[in-house]
Design a protein around this motif. Structure first.
Motif, PDB file in Angstrom:
ATOM      1  N   ARG A  14       0.610  -0.212  -4.426  1.00 53.15           N
ATOM      2  CA  ARG A  14      -0.512  -0.518  -5.652  1.00 53.15           C
ATOM      3  C   ARG A  14      -1.788  -0.728  -5.133  1.00 53.15           C
ATOM      4  N   SER A  15      -1.921  -1.145  -3.725  1.00 54.66           N
ATOM      5  CA  SER A  15      -3.322  -1.155  -3.333  1.00 54.66           C
ATOM      6  C   SER A  15      -3.990  -0.155  -2.717  1.00 54.66           C
ATOM      7  N   THR A  16      -3.214   1.143  -3.045  1.00 57.68           N
ATOM      8  CA  THR A  16      -3.955   2.395  -2.673  1.00 57.68           C
ATOM      9  C   THR A  16      -5.033   2.550  -3.399  1.00 57.68           C
ATOM     10  N   ILE A  17      -6.231   2.905  -2.960  1.00 58.94           N
ATOM     11  CA  ILE A  17      -7.297   3.516  -3.500  1.00 58.94           C
ATOM     12  C   ILE A  17      -7.784   4.919  -3.219  1.00 58.94           C
ATOM     13  N   LEU A  18      -7.393   5.554  -2.258  1.00 60.86           N
ATOM     14  CA  LEU A  18      -7.665   6.870  -2.057  1.00 60.86           C
ATOM     15  C   LEU A  18      -6.357   7.670  -1.412  1.00 60.86           C
ATOM     16  N   ILE A  19      -6.166   8.817  -2.197  1.00 58.49           N
ATOM     17  CA  ILE A  19      -5.302   9.757  -1.396  1.00 58.49           C
ATOM     18  C   ILE A  19      -5.775  11.226  -1.370  1.00 58.49           C
ATOM     19  N   ALA A  20      -5.554  11.533  -0.039  1.00 55.56           N
ATOM     20  CA  ALA A  20      -6.063  13.068   0.427  1.00 55.56           C
ATOM     21  C   ALA A  20      -4.984  13.814   1.052  1.00 55.56           C
ATOM     22  N   PRO A  21      -4.651  14.934   0.465  1.00 47.91           N
ATOM     23  CA  PRO A  21      -3.614  15.531   0.831  1.00 47.91           C
ATOM     24  C   PRO A  21      -3.960  16.807   1.887  1.00 47.91           C
ATOM     25  N   ASP A  22      -3.411  17.276   2.791  1.00 48.15           N
ATOM     26  CA  ASP A  22      -3.659  18.412   3.759  1.00 48.15           C
ATOM     27  C   ASP A  22      -2.604  19.414   3.468  1.00 48.15           C
ATOM     28  N   PRO A  23      -2.337  20.173   2.413  1.00 48.29           N
ATOM     29  CA  PRO A  23      -1.354  20.938   2.130  1.00 48.29           C
ATOM     30  C   PRO A  23      -0.986  21.888   3.113  1.00 48.29           C
ATOM     31  N   LEU A  24      -1.852  22.314   3.844  1.00 49.96           N
ATOM     32  CA  LEU A  24      -1.586  23.455   4.722  1.00 49.96           C
ATOM     33  C   LEU A  24      -0.712  23.072   6.015  1.00 49.96           C
ATOM     34  N   ARG A  25      -0.959  21.672   6.452  1.00 52.21           N
ATOM     35  CA  ARG A  25      -0.249  20.974   7.362  1.00 52.21           C
ATOM     36  C   ARG A  25       0.841  20.046   6.708  1.00 52.21           C
ATOM     37  N   ARG A  26       0.929  19.945   5.697  1.00 52.10           N
ATOM     38  CA  ARG A  26       2.079  19.197   4.930  1.00 52.10           C
ATOM     39  C   ARG A  26       1.765  17.784   5.427  1.00 52.10           C
ATOM     40  N   HIS A  27       0.340  17.258   5.188  1.00 54.52           N
ATOM     41  CA  HIS A  27       0.253  15.842   5.620  1.00 54.52           C
ATOM     42  C   HIS A  27      -0.297  15.161   4.332  1.00 54.52           C
ATOM     43  N   THR A  28      -0.253  14.085   4.214  1.00 48.73           N
ATOM     44  CA  THR A  28      -0.885  13.341   3.060  1.00 48.73           C
ATOM     45  C   THR A  28      -1.491  11.988   3.873  1.00 48.73           C
ATOM     46  N   TYR A  29      -2.634  11.805   3.624  1.00 49.12           N
ATOM     47  CA  TYR A  29      -3.357  10.510   3.808  1.00 49.12           C
ATOM     48  C   TYR A  29      -3.672   9.741   2.640  1.00 49.12           C
ATOM     49  N   TYR A  30      -3.613   8.080   2.965  1.00 48.95           N
ATOM     50  CA  TYR A  30      -4.104   7.546   2.059  1.00 48.95           C
ATOM     51  C   TYR A  30      -4.414   6.221   2.279  1.00 48.95           C
ATOM     52  N   THR A  32      -6.124   2.101   1.871  1.00 47.35           N
ATOM     53  CA  THR A  32      -6.388   0.703   1.117  1.00 47.35           C
ATOM     54  C   THR A  32      -7.612   0.426   1.546  1.00 47.35           C
ATOM     55  N   ASP A  33      -8.172  -0.793   1.153  1.00 50.08           N
ATOM     56  CA  ASP A  33      -9.624  -1.364   1.368  1.00 50.08           C
ATOM     57  C   ASP A  33      -9.609  -1.385   2.811  1.00 50.08           C
ATOM     58  N   ASP A  34      -8.730  -1.627   3.829  1.00 45.07           N
ATOM     59  CA  ASP A  34      -8.881  -1.902   5.172  1.00 45.07           C
ATOM     60  C   ASP A  34      -7.916  -1.135   6.105  1.00 45.07           C
ATOM     61  N   THR A  35      -6.819  -0.314   5.530  1.00 42.99           N
ATOM     62  CA  THR A  35      -6.106   0.446   6.328  1.00 42.99           C
ATOM     63  C   THR A  35      -6.088   2.110   5.948  1.00 42.99           C
ATOM     64  N   ILE A  36      -5.845   3.031   6.830  1.00 47.00           N
ATOM     65  CA  ILE A  36      -5.514   4.325   6.492  1.00 47.00           C
ATOM     66  C   ILE A  36      -4.093   4.680   7.162  1.00 47.00           C
ATOM     67  N   PHE A  37      -3.554   5.404   6.157  1.00 47.50           N
ATOM     68  CA  PHE A  37      -1.932   5.600   6.547  1.00 47.50           C
ATOM     69  C   PHE A  37      -1.879   7.117   6.385  1.00 47.50           C
ATOM     70  N   GLU A  38      -0.825   7.858   7.166  1.00 40.38           N
ATOM     71  CA  GLU A  38      -0.507   9.397   6.935  1.00 40.38           C
ATOM     72  C   GLU A  38       1.260   9.230   6.528  1.00 40.38           C
ATOM     73  N   VAL A  39       1.600   9.762   5.533  1.00 36.55           N
ATOM     74  CA  VAL A  39       2.600   9.737   4.882  1.00 36.55           C
ATOM     75  C   VAL A  39       4.101  10.011   6.047  1.00 36.55           C
ATOM     76  N   SER A  40       4.108  11.343   6.343  1.00 33.07           N
ATOM     77  CA  SER A  40       5.318  11.883   6.986  1.00 33.07           C
ATOM     78  C   SER A  40       5.447  11.225   8.367  1.00 33.07           C
ATOM     79  N   SER A  41       4.134  11.068   9.123  1.00 39.50           N
ATOM     80  CA  SER A  41       4.365  10.248  10.605  1.00 39.50           C
ATOM     81  C   SER A  41       4.827   8.858  10.330  1.00 39.50           C
ATOM     82  N   GLY A  42       4.172   8.086   9.436  1.00 37.78           N
ATOM     83  CA  GLY A  42       4.114   6.714   9.203  1.00 37.78           C
ATOM     84  C   GLY A  42       3.133   5.921  10.194  1.00 37.78           C
TER      85      GLY A  42
END
Length: 288
Positions: A14-30, A32-42
């Motif tokens: 629920r704290s997500t404020i940005l989502i940025a996909p990289d479809p060519l490499r099948r990554h998704t970054y998202y 919060t106000d103080d942390t950046i994540f990548e979905v597939s790698s964790g």
């Protein structure tokens, strides 16, 4: 927290404020106000203080990220460099940062267009001593030449009202830009220019001012993003999706729980809706 799958869709925190996909490499970054994540790698990176990311820009090769003024390794999310300003963009594989001058205020995320302001009046009693500026869209061509395209005049004071902080240009005659609300809030009234004609400080059908909600996003077909009515005490709280290219400008109401706009694998526009379970992605009406 790693997003979980529900009905073949990710559910982001629920704290997500940005989502940025990289479809060519099948990554998704998202973020919060103080942390950046990548979905597939964790993988994740926690900033030492709230960074309030406004954009996540992925390099053409997908190996690095620009998040505000921080350059990061895309695989490890390790910070590599910090720029002096948060006006950054990719010029091919090279990260660039705007060096503030007397008149350049904001860079488009593609680095070709800039919002510029030249003070033409120091202000007077009638406007509270607020300086008047001549706004223009500055176009930088690959040849190194620069062209100014007039937008109009606006009054603001960088030391009290703040300066415009939202801008994106589709071409030299079509752009969205903000004018500061005042009080150093960081909020901008919503304005746009289409085919050279400027429309300043839009209101909704009930007469409430529209403000930018996060930074504009450029897709293959248009500039899109969220506008909102966010004055405290309003009888209504509403969100709107805007859409601008060289041909037309549209703005339409969306679910008031919408907190972000992103794109899908086919570059289609998706809305991030905050629900009790988390932020889910949905196509807007019309499936832009």
């Amino acid at each position: 927290m790693t997003p979980k799958t529900s009905h073949h869709e990710f559910v982001f925190p629920r704290s997500t404020i940005l989502i940025a996909p990289d479809p060519l490499r099948r990554h998704t970054y998202y973020a919060t106000d103080d942390t950046i994540f990548e979905v597939s790698s964790g993988k994740r990176h926690h900033f030492s203080s709230p960074n309030y990311p406004e954009v996540i820009l992925i390099s053409p090769k997908g190996d690095r990220l620009l998040i505000n003024n921080v350059l990061m390794d895309a695989a490890t999310l390790r910070p590599l460099h910090r720029f002096e300003t948060d006006q950054t963009w990719w010029e091919g594989q090279k990260p660039r940062s705007l060096q503030y001058t007397d008149d350049l205020l904001i860079a488009d995320t593609h680095g070709r267009y800039f919002l510029a302001a030249k003070q033409v009046d120091a202000g007077n009693e009638s406007n509270g001593g607020c300086p008047k500026h001549r706004l223009s869209l500055m176009e930088h061509l690959p040849s190194g030449k620069r062209y100014r395209h007039k937008i109009g005049e606006a009054s603001f004071d960088g030391g009290s009202t703040g300066v415009p902080s939202h801008f994106a240009a589709w071409d030299a005659q079509s752009a969205v830009f903000g004018l500061p609300r005042g009080g150093m809030t960081g909020e901008d009234f919503f304005c746009y220019m289409l085919q050279g004609k400027v429309h300043q400080c839009l209101k909704n059908k009930n007469g409430f001012d529209l403000y930018f909600e996060k930074q504009p996003l450029r897709t293959k077909n248009a500039i899109v993003g969220l506008a909102c009515t966010n004055d405290e005490g309003l009888r209504e709280q509403a969100s709107y999706l805007y859409h601008l290219n060289t041909q037309k400008f549209t703005i339409e109401p969306v679910d008031k729980r919408t907190v972000l706009v992103t794109t899908g694998r086919q570059d289609e526009v998706l809305l991030g809706i905050r629900t009790t379970k988390g932020v889910i992605l949905e196509k807007p009406k019309g499936n832009r």
